[in-house]
Write a protein that holds these residues in place. Structure first.
Motif, PDB file in Angstrom:
ATOM      1  N   LYS A   1       0.746  -1.050   0.228  1.00  0.00           N
ATOM      2  CA  LYS A   1      -0.390   0.230  -0.059  1.00  0.00           C
ATOM      3  C   LYS A   1       0.812   1.138   0.149  1.00  0.00           C
ATOM      4  CE  LYS A   1      -3.605  -2.455   0.800  1.00  0.00           C
ATOM      5  NZ  LYS A   1      -4.968  -2.716  -0.150  1.00  0.00           N
ATOM      6  N   GLU A   2       0.237   2.263  -0.684  1.00  0.00           N
ATOM      7  CA  GLU A   2       1.179   3.758  -0.728  1.00  0.00           C
ATOM      8  C   GLU A   2       0.099   4.440  -0.023  1.00  0.00           C
ATOM      9  OE1 GLU A   2       3.425   4.229  -4.018  1.00  0.00           O
ATOM     10  OE2 GLU A   2       1.549   5.598  -4.435  1.00  0.00           O
ATOM     11  N   LEU A   3       0.713   6.273   0.052  1.00  0.00           N
ATOM     12  CA  LEU A   3      -0.127   7.063   0.897  1.00  0.00           C
ATOM     13  C   LEU A   3       0.303   7.776  -0.601  1.00  0.00           C
ATOM     14  CD1 LEU A   3      -2.257   8.520   1.903  1.00  0.00           C
ATOM     15  CD2 LEU A   3      -0.665   9.429   3.419  1.00  0.00           C
ATOM     16  N   ALA A   4      -0.649   8.217  -1.327  1.00  0.00           N
ATOM     17  CA  ALA A   4      -0.150   9.543  -2.618  1.00  0.00           C
ATOM     18  C   ALA A   4      -0.853  11.206  -2.162  1.00  0.00           C
ATOM     19  CB  ALA A   4       0.217   8.939  -4.269  1.00  0.00           C
ATOM     20  N   ILE A   5      -0.509  11.450  -2.344  1.00  0.00           N
ATOM     21  CA  ILE A   5      -0.092  12.900  -2.214  1.00  0.00           C
ATOM     22  C   ILE A   5       0.254  13.739  -2.594  1.00  0.00           C
ATOM     23  CG2 ILE A   5      -1.477  14.958  -0.494  1.00  0.00           C
ATOM     24  CD1 ILE A   5       0.245  13.343   2.141  1.00  0.00           C
TER      25      ILE A   5
END
Length: 107
Positions: free
Chosen positions: A19-23
């Motif tokens: 999983k990754e968080l992209a902003i």
């Protein structure tokens, strides 16, 4: 001052495997006229209680008077000052950059 337990901090310091968080955000300078401070932005992770766990990025003008306005990022700045008093390093030397028009952060 809110603090996270070691278990909470450990579990919140990483995302599940794969999983990754992209902003992404775009900074647009104000054209309203008058005095404007150097643009400063911070992106950080908090636990459910609002305690700062990790700074992902701090954008401000390097050198000059850019650092002077970091206190305007009140919530991030207060948490960062508490962290530094507790023996933490200055994260602005490791996760900062000069503001850009379009910013993408991945964690």
């Amino acid at each position: 001052m809110a603090t996270a337990s070691a278990a909470t901090a450990k579990s919140a310091s990483a995302l599940p495997a794969g999983k990754e968080l992209a902003i992404a955000y775009t900074y647009a300078a104000s054209d309203a006229g008058g005095r404007a401070h150097n643009p400063s932005m911070a992106v950080w992770i908090e636990d459910p209680g609002g305690a700062a766990l990790r700074t992902l990025e701090v954008s401000f003008e390097q050198g000059g008077r850019g650092r002077k306005y970091l206190h305007d990022l009140v919530r991030w700045y207060d948490a960062d000052q508490i962290r530094q008093i507790a023996g933490g390093v200055d994260v602005t030397t490791t996760v900062s950059r000069r503001p850009a028009n379009a910013v993408r952060i991945r964690w």
